[in-house]
Design a protein around this motif. Structure first.
Motif, short mmCIF file in Angstrom:
data_model
loop_
_atom_site.label_atom_id
_atom_site.label_comp_id
_atom_site.label_asym_id
_atom_site.label_seq_id
_atom_site.Cartn_x
_atom_site.Cartn_y
_atom_site.Cartn_z
N ASP A 174 0.85 -1.18 0.00
CA ASP A 174 0.00 0.00 0.00
C ASP A 174 0.89 1.24 0.00
N MET A 175 1.23 1.69 -1.20
CA MET A 175 2.13 2.83 -1.32
C MET A 175 1.37 4.16 -1.20
N ASN A 176 0.06 4.11 -1.32
CA ASN A 176 -0.81 5.27 -1.14
C ASN A 176 -0.56 6.41 -2.12
N TYR A 177 0.05 6.12 -3.25
CA TYR A 177 0.16 7.12 -4.30
C TYR A 177 -1.17 7.16 -5.03
N ARG A 178 -1.52 8.32 -5.52
CA ARG A 178 -2.78 8.48 -6.24
C ARG A 178 -2.50 8.88 -7.68
N MET A 179 -3.33 8.40 -8.57
CA MET A 179 -3.22 8.78 -9.98
C MET A 179 -4.31 9.79 -10.29
N ILE A 180 -3.94 10.77 -11.08
CA ILE A 180 -4.93 11.77 -11.51
C ILE A 180 -5.48 11.28 -12.84
N GLY A 181 -6.79 11.12 -12.90
CA GLY A 181 -7.41 10.63 -14.12
C GLY A 181 -8.92 10.78 -14.06
N THR A 182 -9.54 10.45 -15.12
CA THR A 182 -11.00 10.51 -15.17
C THR A 182 -11.51 9.12 -15.52
N TYR A 183 -12.76 8.92 -15.35
CA TYR A 183 -13.38 7.63 -15.69
C TYR A 183 -13.90 7.64 -17.13
#
Length: 77
Positions: free
Chosen positions: A67-76
Motif C-alpha cells: 500500500d504505497m498510497n500514491y494516487r493517480m490523476i485521471g477521469t473515468y
C-alpha cells in the motif's frame, strides 16, 4: 513509523535471487514527499541489516509491493 513501515524478504529459486519489499506508506493527497522520504528510510534501515550493497539491487528480480498510497490523476471517461 507507527502502523506504517515495511518488510523485506529474499529467496533463491533456480539460481535466481528474488527480493521483495512490502511497504505501507503514509496516505494523503499532499504527502508525496513524505511517502518518498519513508521509502528512502525503509531502504536505509534494510541496508543496515544486510551485508550486500543495497536491498533494492541485490536480486536478479526485485519487487516493491504493498500500500504505497500514491494516487493517480485521471477521469473515468
Amino acid at each position: 513509523m507507527g502502523n506504517k513501515g515495511g518488510m523485506q524478504i529474499s529467496f533463491k529459486l533456480y539460481d535466481y535471487l528474488f527480493n521483495v519489499i512490502n511497504v505501507h506508506l503514509v496516505h494523503g493527497e499532499k504527502r508525496f514527499d513524505k511517502r518518498n522520504e519513508m521509502m528512502s528510510e525503509l531502504i536505509k534501515k534494510m541496508r543496515l541489516q544486510r551485508d550486500e550493497i543495497d536491498p533494492d539491487v541485490i536480486g536478479d528480480f526485485n519487487f516493491i509491493v504493498g500500500d504505497m498510497n500514491y494516487r493517480m490523476i485521471g477521469t473515468y471517461e
